[in-house]
Design an enzyme around this catalytic site. Structure first.
Site, PDB file in Angstrom:
ATOM      1  CE  LYS A 143      -6.478   2.029  -0.037  1.00  6.31           C
ATOM      2  NZ  LYS A 143      -6.444   1.971   0.948  1.00  6.31           N
TER       3      LYS A 143
ATOM      4  CE  LYS B 260      -3.407   7.364   6.739  1.00  3.49           C
ATOM      5  NZ  LYS B 260      -4.748   6.725   6.640  1.00  3.49           N
TER       6      LYS B 260
ATOM      7  CB  SER C 159     -11.432   7.164  -3.563  1.00  3.03           C
ATOM      8  OG  SER C 159      -9.864   8.151  -3.111  1.00  3.03           O
TER       9      SER C 159
ATOM     10  NE  ARG D 129      -5.502   9.808   3.301  1.00  2.00           N
ATOM     11  CZ  ARG D 129      -4.233   9.939   3.084  1.00  2.00           C
ATOM     12  NH1 ARG D 129      -3.796  10.980   3.223  1.00  2.00           N
ATOM     13  NH2 ARG D 129      -3.105   9.225   3.240  1.00  2.00           N
TER      14      ARG D 129
ATOM     15  CE  LYS E  80      -3.362   2.518   2.461  1.00  2.00           C
ATOM     16  NZ  LYS E  80      -4.590   2.949   3.297  1.00  2.00           N
TER      17      LYS E  80
ATOM     18  CD  GLU F 199       6.007  -4.613   3.370  1.00  2.00           C
ATOM     19  OE1 GLU F 199       4.840  -4.896   4.242  1.00  2.00           O
ATOM     20  OE2 GLU F 199       6.229  -3.057   4.429  1.00  2.00           O
TER      21      GLU F 199
ATOM     22  CE1 TYR G  92     -14.752   2.807  -3.082  1.00  2.40           C
ATOM     23  CE2 TYR G  92     -12.872   3.716  -3.983  1.00  2.40           C
ATOM     24  CZ  TYR G  92     -13.657   3.424  -2.983  1.00  2.40           C
ATOM     25  OH  TYR G  92     -12.488   3.940  -1.750  1.00  2.40           O
TER      26      TYR G  92
HETATM   27  C1  PBG Z   1      -6.737   3.682   5.248  1.00  2.00           C
HETATM   28  C2  PBG Z   1      -6.921   3.973   3.703  1.00  2.00           C
HETATM   29  C3  PBG Z   1      -7.523   4.788   3.049  1.00  2.00           C
HETATM   30  C4  PBG Z   1      -7.376   3.977   1.403  1.00  2.00           C
HETATM   31  C5  PBG Z   1      -8.276   2.355   2.388  1.00  2.00           C
HETATM   32  N1  PBG Z   1      -7.794   2.328   3.579  1.00  2.00           N
HETATM   33  C6  PBG Z   1      -6.803   5.576   3.154  1.00  2.00           C
HETATM   34  C7  PBG Z   1      -5.554   6.218   3.302  1.00  2.00           C
HETATM   35  O1  PBG Z   1      -4.560   5.096   2.996  1.00  2.00           O
HETATM   36  O2  PBG Z   1      -5.192   7.067   4.342  1.00  2.00           O
HETATM   37  C8  PBG Z   1      -8.012   4.559   0.782  1.00  2.00           C
HETATM   38  C9  PBG Z   1      -9.054   3.799   0.024  1.00  2.00           C
HETATM   39  C10 PBG Z   1      -9.535   4.905  -0.872  1.00  2.00           C
HETATM   40  O3  PBG Z   1      -9.048   5.723  -1.729  1.00  2.00           O
HETATM   41  O4  PBG Z   1     -10.602   4.211  -2.259  1.00  2.00           O
HETATM   42  N2  PBG Z   1      -6.752   2.695   5.951  1.00  2.00           N
END
Ligand code: PBG
Length: 334
Positions: free
Chosen positions: A259, A228, A285, A216, A206, A244, A324
Protein backbone atom coordinates in the site's frame (compact mmCIF):
# COMPACT_ATOMS: atom_id res chain seq x y z
CA UNK A 1 17.36 -5.51 -43.43
CA UNK A 2 16.71 -9.25 -43.91
CA UNK A 3 13.20 -8.85 -45.27
CA UNK A 4 12.55 -7.94 -48.86
CA UNK A 5 10.37 -5.06 -50.05
CA UNK A 6 7.39 -5.98 -52.24
CA UNK A 7 6.11 -3.85 -55.04
CA UNK A 8 3.38 -2.44 -52.73
CA UNK A 9 6.00 -1.21 -50.33
CA UNK A 10 5.41 -4.16 -48.00
CA UNK A 11 8.18 -6.04 -46.37
CA UNK A 12 8.16 -9.70 -45.36
CA UNK A 13 8.13 -10.17 -41.62
CA UNK A 14 7.76 -13.58 -39.93
CA UNK A 15 6.80 -12.01 -36.64
CA UNK A 16 3.98 -9.46 -36.70
CA UNK A 17 2.74 -9.00 -33.12
CA UNK A 18 -0.04 -6.74 -34.44
CA UNK A 19 -1.81 -9.83 -35.91
CA UNK A 20 -2.84 -10.69 -32.33
CA UNK A 21 -4.37 -7.26 -31.82
CA UNK A 22 -6.31 -6.96 -35.08
CA UNK A 23 -9.89 -7.41 -33.79
CA UNK A 24 -11.64 -7.16 -30.44
CA UNK A 25 -12.29 -10.93 -30.46
CA UNK A 26 -8.59 -11.64 -31.02
CA UNK A 27 -7.62 -9.13 -28.34
CA UNK A 28 -9.99 -10.87 -25.91
CA UNK A 29 -8.30 -14.19 -26.64
CA UNK A 30 -4.82 -12.77 -26.12
CA UNK A 31 -5.68 -10.92 -22.89
CA UNK A 32 -3.38 -11.95 -20.05
CA UNK A 33 -5.08 -10.16 -17.17
CA UNK A 34 -8.83 -10.15 -16.56
CA UNK A 35 -10.51 -8.34 -13.69
CA UNK A 36 -13.44 -9.93 -11.86
CA UNK A 37 -15.76 -8.40 -9.24
CA UNK A 38 -14.55 -11.12 -6.86
CA UNK A 39 -11.05 -9.57 -6.90
CA UNK A 40 -12.23 -6.55 -4.96
CA UNK A 41 -12.62 -5.41 -1.39
CA UNK A 42 -14.42 -2.10 -0.93
CA UNK A 43 -13.02 0.23 1.75
CA UNK A 44 -15.85 2.04 3.55
CA UNK A 45 -16.28 4.61 6.30
CA UNK A 46 -18.90 4.07 8.98
CA UNK A 47 -20.27 6.84 11.18
CA UNK A 48 -22.71 7.09 14.07
CA UNK A 49 -26.39 7.92 13.69
CA UNK A 50 -29.24 6.93 11.43
CA UNK A 51 -29.80 7.80 7.80
CA UNK A 52 -26.51 9.72 7.74
CA UNK A 53 -24.57 10.19 4.53
CA UNK A 54 -21.76 12.72 4.71
CA UNK A 55 -19.87 13.02 1.40
CA UNK A 56 -16.07 13.15 1.41
CA UNK A 57 -15.29 16.22 -0.64
CA UNK A 58 -11.97 14.93 -2.00
CA UNK A 59 -13.38 11.53 -2.96
CA UNK A 60 -16.14 11.62 -5.54
CA UNK A 61 -19.05 9.24 -4.82
CA UNK A 62 -17.57 8.26 -1.44
CA UNK A 63 -19.22 9.11 1.86
CA UNK A 64 -19.23 8.35 5.53
CA UNK A 65 -22.36 6.27 6.15
CA UNK A 66 -24.36 5.37 9.21
CA UNK A 67 -24.83 1.64 9.67
CA UNK A 68 -28.34 1.51 8.15
CA UNK A 69 -27.07 3.03 4.89
CA UNK A 70 -23.87 1.02 5.02
CA UNK A 71 -26.01 -2.13 5.03
CA UNK A 72 -27.57 -1.05 1.72
CA UNK A 73 -24.11 -0.47 0.29
CA UNK A 74 -22.98 -3.91 1.48
CA UNK A 75 -26.02 -5.53 -0.09
CA UNK A 76 -25.29 -3.79 -3.37
CA UNK A 77 -21.61 -4.77 -3.25
CA UNK A 78 -22.48 -8.38 -2.52
CA UNK A 79 -25.07 -8.49 -5.31
CA UNK A 80 -22.41 -7.21 -7.71
CA UNK A 81 -20.12 -10.09 -6.73
CA UNK A 82 -17.64 -8.05 -4.70
CA UNK A 83 -15.91 -10.28 -2.16
CA UNK A 84 -15.43 -8.07 0.84
CA UNK A 85 -15.72 -4.80 2.67
CA UNK A 86 -12.96 -3.17 4.70
CA UNK A 87 -14.31 -0.95 7.46
CA UNK A 88 -13.00 2.25 9.02
CA UNK A 89 -14.85 4.04 11.82
CA UNK A 90 -15.40 7.79 12.03
CA UNK A 91 -15.03 8.35 15.76
CA UNK A 92 -16.41 11.55 17.32
CA UNK A 93 -13.78 13.62 19.15
CA UNK A 94 -15.54 13.04 22.48
CA UNK A 95 -14.77 9.32 22.16
CA UNK A 96 -11.10 9.73 21.29
CA UNK A 97 -8.38 9.43 23.90
CA UNK A 98 -4.68 8.73 24.19
CA UNK A 99 -5.17 4.97 24.55
CA UNK A 100 -7.83 4.52 21.84
CA UNK A 101 -10.01 2.86 24.51
CA UNK A 102 -13.13 3.12 22.41
CA UNK A 103 -11.61 0.64 19.95
CA UNK A 104 -12.17 -2.24 22.38
CA UNK A 105 -15.75 -1.28 23.26
CA UNK A 106 -17.85 -4.39 22.53
CA UNK A 107 -20.73 -2.08 21.58
CA UNK A 108 -18.56 0.38 19.68
CA UNK A 109 -19.45 1.66 16.23
CA UNK A 110 -17.18 -0.64 14.23
CA UNK A 111 -18.20 -3.71 16.22
CA UNK A 112 -21.86 -2.82 15.75
CA UNK A 113 -21.34 -2.41 12.01
CA UNK A 114 -19.55 -5.76 11.78
CA UNK A 115 -22.28 -7.70 13.57
CA UNK A 116 -25.09 -6.09 11.59
CA UNK A 117 -23.39 -6.70 8.24
CA UNK A 118 -22.66 -10.29 9.24
CA UNK A 119 -26.34 -10.80 10.08
CA UNK A 120 -27.83 -9.03 7.05
CA UNK A 121 -25.26 -9.65 4.29
CA UNK A 122 -23.64 -12.94 5.26
CA UNK A 123 -22.09 -13.47 1.83
CA UNK A 124 -19.72 -10.54 2.16
CA UNK A 125 -16.32 -11.05 3.82
CA UNK A 126 -15.74 -8.41 6.49
CA UNK A 127 -12.30 -6.93 7.08
CA UNK A 128 -11.81 -4.70 10.12
CA UNK A 129 -9.10 -2.07 10.22
CA UNK A 130 -6.82 -2.41 13.23
CA UNK A 131 -4.85 0.72 14.14
CA UNK A 132 -5.19 3.37 16.81
CA UNK A 133 -5.43 6.49 14.62
CA UNK A 134 -9.22 6.78 14.18
CA UNK A 135 -9.65 6.50 17.96
CA UNK A 136 -6.60 8.38 19.14
CA UNK A 137 -6.38 12.03 20.16
CA UNK A 138 -2.80 11.88 18.83
CA UNK A 139 -3.88 10.64 15.39
CA UNK A 140 -1.09 8.08 15.29
CA UNK A 141 -1.42 4.35 14.62
CA UNK A 142 0.41 3.46 17.85
CA UNK A 143 0.65 4.87 21.34
CA UNK A 144 2.36 8.26 21.62
CA UNK A 145 4.61 9.08 24.58
CA UNK A 146 6.40 12.39 24.34
CA UNK A 147 7.37 12.56 20.69
CA UNK A 148 7.77 8.82 20.28
CA UNK A 149 5.41 6.19 18.93
CA UNK A 150 5.85 3.39 21.44
CA UNK A 151 5.95 -0.03 19.82
CA UNK A 152 5.48 -2.70 22.45
CA UNK A 153 2.91 -0.87 24.57
CA UNK A 154 0.78 -0.47 21.41
CA UNK A 155 0.50 -4.21 20.87
CA UNK A 156 -1.96 -5.06 23.69
CA UNK A 157 -4.21 -2.21 22.49
CA UNK A 158 -4.16 -3.57 18.92
CA UNK A 159 -4.82 -7.08 20.25
CA UNK A 160 -7.82 -5.93 22.32
CA UNK A 161 -9.16 -4.11 19.27
CA UNK A 162 -8.77 -7.30 17.21
CA UNK A 163 -10.57 -9.42 19.80
CA UNK A 164 -13.46 -6.94 19.99
CA UNK A 165 -13.85 -7.16 16.20
CA UNK A 166 -13.54 -10.96 16.29
CA UNK A 167 -16.30 -11.13 18.89
CA UNK A 168 -18.50 -9.03 16.64
CA UNK A 169 -17.97 -11.51 13.81
CA UNK A 170 -15.24 -10.05 11.63
CA UNK A 171 -13.77 -12.49 9.09
CA UNK A 172 -10.32 -10.90 8.93
CA UNK A 173 -8.63 -8.25 11.00
CA UNK A 174 -6.43 -5.95 8.95
CA UNK A 175 -3.69 -4.35 11.04
CA UNK A 176 -2.60 -1.18 9.26
CA UNK A 177 -0.41 0.20 12.04
CA UNK A 178 3.07 -1.09 11.06
CA UNK A 179 4.18 -1.75 14.66
CA UNK A 180 6.84 -4.48 14.92
CA UNK A 181 5.64 -7.87 16.12
CA UNK A 182 1.95 -7.05 15.97
CA UNK A 183 0.98 -9.91 13.71
CA UNK A 184 2.40 -12.53 16.08
CA UNK A 185 0.95 -10.73 19.08
CA UNK A 186 -2.52 -10.44 17.55
CA UNK A 187 -2.45 -14.04 16.27
CA UNK A 188 -1.68 -15.34 19.75
CA UNK A 189 -4.33 -13.13 21.38
CA UNK A 190 -7.00 -14.23 18.87
CA UNK A 191 -6.11 -17.90 19.32
CA UNK A 192 -6.18 -17.67 23.11
CA UNK A 193 -9.57 -16.00 22.97
CA UNK A 194 -10.94 -18.80 20.78
CA UNK A 195 -10.85 -16.96 17.44
CA UNK A 196 -8.40 -19.16 15.57
CA UNK A 197 -10.73 -19.00 12.54
CA UNK A 198 -10.34 -15.21 12.21
CA UNK A 199 -7.71 -14.34 9.60
CA UNK A 200 -5.10 -11.61 9.48
CA UNK A 201 -4.56 -9.42 6.44
CA UNK A 202 -1.33 -7.67 7.24
CA UNK A 203 -0.54 -4.27 5.82
CA UNK A 204 3.00 -5.61 5.50
CA UNK A 205 4.53 -3.02 3.20
CA UNK A 206 2.75 0.17 4.04
CA UNK A 207 4.64 3.22 2.88
CA UNK A 208 4.76 6.68 4.47
CA UNK A 209 2.87 8.04 1.49
CA UNK A 210 1.45 11.37 0.45
CA UNK A 211 -1.42 9.51 -1.22
CA UNK A 212 -3.34 8.99 2.07
CA UNK A 213 -4.39 12.65 2.27
CA UNK A 214 -8.09 12.31 1.37
CA UNK A 215 -8.48 9.35 3.77
CA UNK A 216 -7.23 11.40 6.69
CA UNK A 217 -9.75 14.08 5.81
CA UNK A 218 -12.51 11.45 5.73
CA UNK A 219 -11.71 10.22 9.23
CA UNK A 220 -10.33 13.46 10.60
CA UNK A 221 -7.40 11.26 11.66
CA UNK A 222 -4.29 13.17 10.59
CA UNK A 223 -1.44 12.98 13.12
CA UNK A 224 -1.67 15.88 15.54
CA UNK A 225 2.08 16.23 15.48
CA UNK A 226 4.93 14.75 13.49
CA UNK A 227 4.54 12.25 10.67
CA UNK A 228 4.39 8.47 10.34
CA UNK A 229 7.91 7.89 9.06
CA UNK A 230 9.19 6.01 12.12
CA UNK A 231 6.73 3.20 11.46
CA UNK A 232 5.54 3.44 7.85
CA UNK A 233 8.11 2.57 5.20
CA UNK A 234 10.39 4.81 3.18
CA UNK A 235 9.06 4.95 -0.43
CA UNK A 236 12.64 4.42 -1.59
CA UNK A 237 12.82 0.86 -0.22
CA UNK A 238 11.92 -2.50 -1.73
CA UNK A 239 14.17 -5.04 0.02
CA UNK A 240 12.70 -3.82 3.29
CA UNK A 241 9.22 -4.59 1.96
CA UNK A 242 10.24 -8.19 1.37
CA UNK A 243 11.63 -8.37 4.90
CA UNK A 244 8.39 -7.00 6.35
CA UNK A 245 6.24 -9.42 4.34
CA UNK A 246 8.32 -12.47 5.24
CA UNK A 247 8.32 -11.51 8.93
CA UNK A 248 4.55 -11.04 8.97
CA UNK A 249 4.05 -14.43 7.33
CA UNK A 250 6.34 -16.05 9.91
CA UNK A 251 4.25 -14.41 12.59
CA UNK A 252 1.04 -15.83 11.13
CA UNK A 253 -0.32 -13.44 8.49
CA UNK A 254 -2.77 -15.14 6.13
CA UNK A 255 -2.43 -12.48 3.44
CA UNK A 256 0.02 -9.61 3.00
CA UNK A 257 -0.67 -6.21 1.50
CA UNK A 258 1.27 -3.56 -0.36
CA UNK A 259 0.00 0.00 0.00
CA UNK A 260 -0.36 2.29 -1.93
CA UNK A 261 -0.64 0.28 -5.16
CA UNK A 262 -0.13 2.36 -8.30
CA UNK A 263 3.25 3.84 -7.43
CA UNK A 264 4.45 0.52 -5.96
CA UNK A 265 3.76 -1.99 -8.74
CA UNK A 266 7.35 -3.22 -8.59
CA UNK A 267 6.92 -3.98 -4.89
CA UNK A 268 3.69 -5.91 -5.56
CA UNK A 269 5.43 -7.88 -8.28
CA UNK A 270 8.49 -8.70 -6.18
CA UNK A 271 6.49 -9.72 -3.13
CA UNK A 272 4.23 -11.89 -5.30
CA UNK A 273 7.31 -13.78 -6.44
CA UNK A 274 8.70 -14.22 -2.92
CA UNK A 275 5.71 -15.41 -0.88
CA UNK A 276 3.10 -18.16 -1.17
CA UNK A 277 0.23 -16.46 0.68
CA UNK A 278 -2.21 -14.27 -1.29
CA UNK A 279 -0.98 -10.74 -1.94
CA UNK A 280 -3.33 -7.77 -1.66
CA UNK A 281 -2.78 -4.23 -2.91
CA UNK A 282 -4.57 -1.08 -1.78
CA UNK A 283 -5.38 1.57 -4.36
CA UNK A 284 -5.58 4.33 -1.78
CA UNK A 285 -7.65 7.48 -1.43
CA UNK A 286 -5.16 9.76 -3.19
CA UNK A 287 -4.90 7.46 -6.20
CA UNK A 288 -8.68 7.48 -6.46
CA UNK A 289 -8.92 11.24 -5.97
CA UNK A 290 -6.29 11.98 -8.63
CA UNK A 291 -8.18 10.06 -11.29
CA UNK A 292 -11.41 11.88 -10.53
CA UNK A 293 -9.72 15.26 -10.27
CA UNK A 294 -8.13 14.90 -13.70
CA UNK A 295 -11.41 13.62 -15.13
CA UNK A 296 -13.29 16.60 -13.72
CA UNK A 297 -10.86 18.86 -15.55
CA UNK A 298 -11.69 16.94 -18.71
CA UNK A 299 -8.11 15.73 -19.01
CA UNK A 300 -8.67 11.98 -18.76
CA UNK A 301 -11.58 9.57 -18.96
CA UNK A 302 -12.34 8.37 -15.42
CA UNK A 303 -13.85 5.02 -16.38
CA UNK A 304 -10.91 4.06 -18.58
CA UNK A 305 -8.38 5.29 -16.03
CA UNK A 306 -10.14 3.14 -13.42
CA UNK A 307 -9.94 0.03 -15.58
CA UNK A 308 -6.36 0.64 -16.65
CA UNK A 309 -5.10 1.34 -13.14
CA UNK A 310 -6.83 -1.72 -11.66
CA UNK A 311 -5.70 -3.97 -14.51
CA UNK A 312 -2.13 -2.81 -13.93
CA UNK A 313 -2.35 -3.59 -10.22
CA UNK A 314 -3.60 -7.10 -10.99
CA UNK A 315 -1.03 -7.59 -13.77
CA UNK A 316 1.71 -6.66 -11.30
CA UNK A 317 0.64 -9.62 -9.19
CA UNK A 318 -2.08 -8.57 -6.76
CA UNK A 319 -4.52 -11.40 -6.01
CA UNK A 320 -6.86 -9.10 -4.11
CA UNK A 321 -7.42 -5.37 -4.63
CA UNK A 322 -8.77 -2.87 -2.13
CA UNK A 323 -10.23 -0.01 -4.13
CA UNK A 324 -12.83 2.73 -3.77
CA UNK A 325 -13.72 1.91 -7.39
CA UNK A 326 -14.94 -1.58 -6.41
CA UNK A 327 -18.63 -0.94 -7.10
CA UNK A 328 -18.10 1.06 -10.24
CA UNK A 329 -15.62 -1.45 -11.64
CA UNK A 330 -17.89 -4.38 -10.81
CA UNK A 331 -20.78 -2.62 -12.56
CA UNK A 332 -18.59 -1.99 -15.59
CA UNK A 333 -17.68 -5.69 -15.71
CA UNK A 334 -21.34 -6.80 -15.76
C1 PBG B 1 -4.22 4.36 9.07
C2 PBG B 1 -4.66 4.12 7.67
C3 PBG B 1 -4.45 4.99 6.61
C4 PBG B 1 -5.03 4.41 5.49
C5 PBG B 1 -5.57 3.18 5.89
N1 PBG B 1 -5.31 3.02 7.24
C6 PBG B 1 -3.84 6.34 6.57
C7 PBG B 1 -2.56 6.53 7.26
O1 PBG B 1 -1.75 5.62 7.43
O2 PBG B 1 -2.34 7.67 7.65
C8 PBG B 1 -5.05 5.01 4.14
C9 PBG B 1 -6.11 4.54 3.20
C10 PBG B 1 -6.32 5.43 2.04
O3 PBG B 1 -5.64 6.46 1.86
O4 PBG B 1 -7.22 5.12 1.25
N2 PBG B 1 -4.22 3.29 9.92
Amino acid sequence: MASKKTSQGRIRLTQRPRRNRRTEALRALMRETVLQPGDFILPAFVMEGKNQRVPISSMKNQARLSIDLLLDLCKEASDLGISGINLYPVVPDAKKDKYAKESANPNGLLQDAISQIKAKVPGLAIFGDVAMDPYSTDGHDGLVMGDEIINDASLPILAEMSIAQAKAGVDFVAPSDMMDGRIGYIRKALDEAGYEHVGILSYAAKYASVFYGPFREALDSAPRSGDKKTYQMDPANKREAIREALLDIQEGADMVMVKPAGAYLDVISTIRSKVTVPVAAFQVSGEYAMIHAAAEKGWIDAARAMTESLTSIKRAGADVILTYFALEMARALK
